[in-house]
Design an enzyme around this catalytic site. Structure first.
Site, PDB file in Angstrom:
ATOM      1  CD  GLU A   1     -12.153  -0.746   2.640  1.00  0.00           C
ATOM      2  OE1 GLU A   1     -11.061  -0.642   2.052  1.00  0.00           O
ATOM      3  OE2 GLU A   1     -12.271  -0.643   3.874  1.00  0.00           O
TER       4      GLU A   1
ATOM      5  CG  ASP B   1      -2.306   0.049   1.063  1.00  0.00           C
ATOM      6  OD1 ASP B   1      -2.735   0.308  -0.080  1.00  0.00           O
ATOM      7  OD2 ASP B   1      -3.052  -0.212   2.035  1.00  0.00           O
TER       8      ASP B   1
ATOM      9  CD  GLU C   1      -7.082   4.314   0.557  1.00  0.00           C
ATOM     10  OE1 GLU C   1      -7.700   5.365   0.800  1.00  0.00           O
ATOM     11  OE2 GLU C   1      -6.794   3.472   1.430  1.00  0.00           O
TER      12      GLU C   1
HETATM   13  O1  KIV Z   1      -4.951  -1.499   4.168  1.00  0.00           O
HETATM   14  C1  KIV Z   1      -5.607  -2.526   3.925  1.00  0.00           C
HETATM   15  O2  KIV Z   1      -5.520  -3.520   4.635  1.00  0.00           O
HETATM   16  C2  KIV Z   1      -6.502  -2.486   2.762  1.00  0.00           C
HETATM   17  C3  KIV Z   1      -7.379  -3.667   2.531  1.00  0.00           C
HETATM   18  C4  KIV Z   1      -8.363  -3.780   3.600  1.00  0.00           C
HETATM   19  C5  KIV Z   1      -8.003  -3.655   1.202  1.00  0.00           C
HETATM   20  O3  KIV Z   1      -6.491  -1.553   2.038  1.00  0.00           O
END
Ligand code: KIV
Length: 256
Positions: free
Chosen positions: A183, A83, A115
């Site tokens: 989500e 991420d 995102e």
């Molecule tokens: O940060 C995370 O764990 C996420 C998932 C829940 C999709 O973005």
């Protein structure tokens, strides 16, 4: 065979669901990988679940890099996705590339997740993909926008919102995203989006009609303090840990 973005896309083509989970450290990542999970995400949910913050916003690039490096050492089969934390990519495609390339070079990630969709992120996704970095999109409830949304609430309930989310997902596909996380949106909307895209959708709180599902591993295991209502626990690890600790404490105190 180790998973790649192509093998995950083939799962959609052959109608087989993608199994995805989060991981933040070596031992758990190793177990998840050996259990056949297709995709592991070093998610910024680490901020809330592992670090105790009330949102995902405070986690830093360095903290997620550290987690991703540990996960990398435990994973041989799953596709490893990192991420991009809040504040590390929104300013420009160049800023996103600078951050994303660190996850690829320093932590062995094979793709990054960011995102948001049309129009701002589309340019960034395209820039990353054209620079050789696969991107997992994320629309619907994007937790980094929690203050904009006024809380962690379901998105896409009105027709206008649903149309916007569908449009964002389509724009992300056109920009080159290899898959998209949906989500906390209504199940019917997730089904519409999944049908309209040729890349896979991976749902979380978006009903069963996505091309795959992802959960925060702590929620799956019953270890999170306050899991979201849509996350089904498959184990009560909080109780199991408490029991083990009580047993250990009793043994120690009895001199065993
Ligand atoms: O940060 C995370 O764990 C996420 C998932 C829940 C999709 O973005």
């Amino acid at each position: 065979m180790a998973n790649t973005i192509r093998s995950l896309q083939r799962l959609k083509q052959t109608g087989k669901p993608i199994v995805a989970l989060t991981a933040w450290e070596y031992s758990t990542a190793q177990v998840l990988d050996r259990s056949g999970v297709d995709l592991l995400l070093v998610g910024d949910s680490l901020a809330m679940v592992a670090l105790g913050y009330s949102t995902t916003l405070p986690v830093s690039v360095e903290e997620l890099l550290f987690a991703c490096q540990a996960v990398r050492r435990g994973v041989t089969q799953a596709l490893l996705v990192a991420d991009l934390p809040f504040g590390s990519y929104e300013q420009s495609p160049e800023q996103a590339f600078a951050t994303a390339s660190r996850f690829i070079k320093e932590a062995g990630a094979q793709a990054v997740k960011l995102e948001g969709g049309y129009p701002r992120m589309v340019k960034t996704v395209n820039f990353l993909v054209e620079s050789g970095i696969p991107v997992l999109g994320h629309v619907g409830l994007t937790p980094q926008s929690v203050h904009q949304f006024g809380g962690f609430r379901v998105q896409g309930k009105t027709t206008a919102e649903a149309e916007r989310i569908l449009y964002e997902a389509q724009a992300l596909e056109l920009a080159g995203a290899f898959a998209i996380v949906l989500e906390h949106i209504p199940s019917a909307l997730a089904a519409d989006i999944s049908r309209s895209l040729s890349i896979p959708t991976i749902g979380i709180g978006a009903g069963p009609n996505c091309d795959g599902q992802i959960l925060v591993t702590h929620d799956l295991l019953g270890l999170s303090e306050s899991p979201p209502p849509f996350a089904k626990p498959y184990l009560d690890l909080r109780s199991a840990i408490a029991q083990a600790v009580e047993q250990f404490s009793a043994d120690v105190r009895e001199g065993k």
